[in-house]
Write an enzyme that holds these catalytic residues in place. Structure first.
Site, PDB file in Angstrom:
ATOM      1  N   CYS A 148     -76.021  74.450  23.273  1.00  0.00           N
ATOM      2  CA  CYS A 148     -76.652  75.541  24.012  1.00  0.00           C
ATOM      3  C   CYS A 148     -75.677  76.700  23.934  1.00  0.00           C
ATOM      4  O   CYS A 148     -74.663  76.702  24.629  1.00  0.00           O
ATOM      5  CB  CYS A 148     -76.919  75.157  25.467  1.00  0.00           C
ATOM      6  SG  CYS A 148     -77.477  76.577  26.438  1.00  0.00           S
ATOM      7  N   CYS A 191     -75.467  78.830  27.411  1.00  0.00           N
ATOM      8  CA  CYS A 191     -74.849  78.313  28.645  1.00  0.00           C
ATOM      9  C   CYS A 191     -74.498  76.839  28.440  1.00  0.00           C
ATOM     10  O   CYS A 191     -73.587  76.527  27.696  1.00  0.00           O
ATOM     11  CB  CYS A 191     -75.745  78.550  29.863  1.00  0.00           C
ATOM     12  SG  CYS A 191     -77.479  78.100  29.668  1.00  0.00           S
ATOM     13  N   SER A 192     -75.228  75.942  29.100  1.00  0.00           N
ATOM     14  CA  SER A 192     -74.852  74.527  29.008  1.00  0.00           C
ATOM     15  C   SER A 192     -76.070  73.627  29.140  1.00  0.00           C
ATOM     16  O   SER A 192     -75.969  72.525  29.665  1.00  0.00           O
ATOM     17  CB  SER A 192     -73.832  74.200  30.103  1.00  0.00           C
ATOM     18  OG  SER A 192     -74.378  74.545  31.368  1.00  0.00           O
ATOM     19  N   CYS A 193     -77.248  74.092  28.688  1.00  0.00           N
ATOM     20  CA  CYS A 193     -78.491  73.312  28.800  1.00  0.00           C
ATOM     21  C   CYS A 193     -78.298  71.938  28.149  1.00  0.00           C
ATOM     22  O   CYS A 193     -77.775  71.838  27.031  1.00  0.00           O
ATOM     23  CB  CYS A 193     -79.637  74.056  28.131  1.00  0.00           C
ATOM     24  SG  CYS A 193     -80.021  75.613  28.971  1.00  0.00           S
TER      25      CYS A 193
END
Lengths: 204, 116
Positions: free
Chosen positions: A109, A112-114
């Site tokens: 991702c 961000c940090s999906c």
């Protein structure tokens, strides 16, 4: 003089300012009644002890052992994963990517940090780091090499950037020499990183 | 917004909160179609990564209709179609790209224009 030994200041440690800010925010939110500390504990306990990559490993092992399940997993991943009891937050809309001798899939991702929580738990620190996010899309083979994952030249590397609402899980290839293993034994070979696509599953 | 209590944590996590919407919006792009990711630079929240802006890709799949993230960040619920778009590594990174490699990016419809 700073009395702390240097070893307390590793480069990967969170900044003390960040830790302080989090503590300050938490106590403020609790004080204002906006956060229930018991709920916070329950959330942390959920992702420390109940939900993690062993869930995903069960999904992968089932797909390796059961061709009809594999078909369902590839055509409607959310429903097939829910069959095993894994669903909910950050796994509402799942897609499973199947590795083959010709294609290797890898997930990032960049924004961000999906990450697919119900099957993998919370993302590891490196998954959220700027270098992984920047390099996974630009030089995936170099990143794979650093993870110790060396792929033949003719394998096509597909990187999946989960920039929106869909969460991805990699279905790694079943290792050779596993014909005699049952699903529980197969699941032991499935690592977290092999389901992100930065590694291959263990060999028996 | 109600405060999340410990007793509700398991149920809330299990239920999830899909951003998928039932709105039957027509699809402006078809699977296999060549598209351009627009070179847009909104000052507010967006989910189009910079490295695809202005680049040409091919629609790989149609995920259906979801809450448009850019509008959601403003507190609005706007239904929009979401696609997986395949970009070749060389289109994105030029001579430093890896031949045969590709990056699949989930992009909302309003980030895209037809390239044909």
């Amino acid at each position: 003089m700073n009395e702390l030994p240097m070893s307390h200041h590793k480069h990967n440690d969170p900044l003390p300012e960040t830790v302080l800010r989090v503590k300050a925010l938490e106590s403020l939110l609790v004080e204002k009644g906006l956060v229930d500390p018991a709920a916070l504990d329950a959330l942390i306990d959920t992702y420390e002890t109940k939900v993690g990559p062993r869930n995903g490993a069960r999904v992968v092992a089932r797909a390796w052992a059961d061709p009809a399940y594999r078909e369902r997993l590839l055509s409607d991943a959310s429903a097939a994963i829910a069959e095993l009891g894994f669903s909910g937050r950050q796994g509402e809309d799942m897609v499973v990517l199947e590795n083959t001798p010709q294609v290797h899939n890898m997930v990032v991702c960049t924004l961000c940090s999906c990450y697919p929580w119900p099957v993998l738990g919370l993302p590891p620190v490196w998954y959220k780091s700027a270098p992984y996010r920047a390099r996974a899309v630009a030089e995936p083979r170099a990143v794979l090499e650093e993870f110790g994952c060396s792929l033949p030249e003719d394998v096509e590397v597909r990187v999946w950037d989960s920039t929106a609402e869909v969460r991805y899980l990699v279905l790694p290839m079943r290792p050779r020499g596993t014909d005699a293993l049952n699903q529980a034994q197969l699941a032991e070979l499935v690592t977290r990183d092999s389901m992100i696509g930065t590694a291959l599953p263990r060999s028996p | 917004m109600p405060v999340l209590k410990a007793d509700n944590v398991a149920a809330v996590l299990r239920k999830g909160a899909s951003a998928r919407l039932a709105d039957p919006l027509p699809a402006r792009f078809a699977v296999g179609q060549t598209v351009h990711a627009l070179n847009i630079n909104p000052p507010t929240h967006t989910r189009i990564p910079r490295y695809v802006r202005g680049r040409r890709g091919v629609v790989h799949s149609d995920h259906g209709v979801f809450t448009f993230a850019d509008a959601h960040a403003r507190g609005e619920t706007v239904p929009e179609r979401l696609y997986s778009v395949r970009f070749s590594s060389e289109e994105l990174w030029g001579p430093q790209g890896s031949p045969g490699g590709s990056v699949y990016v989930d992009l909302f419809e309003s980030y895209l224009a037809s390239a044909t």
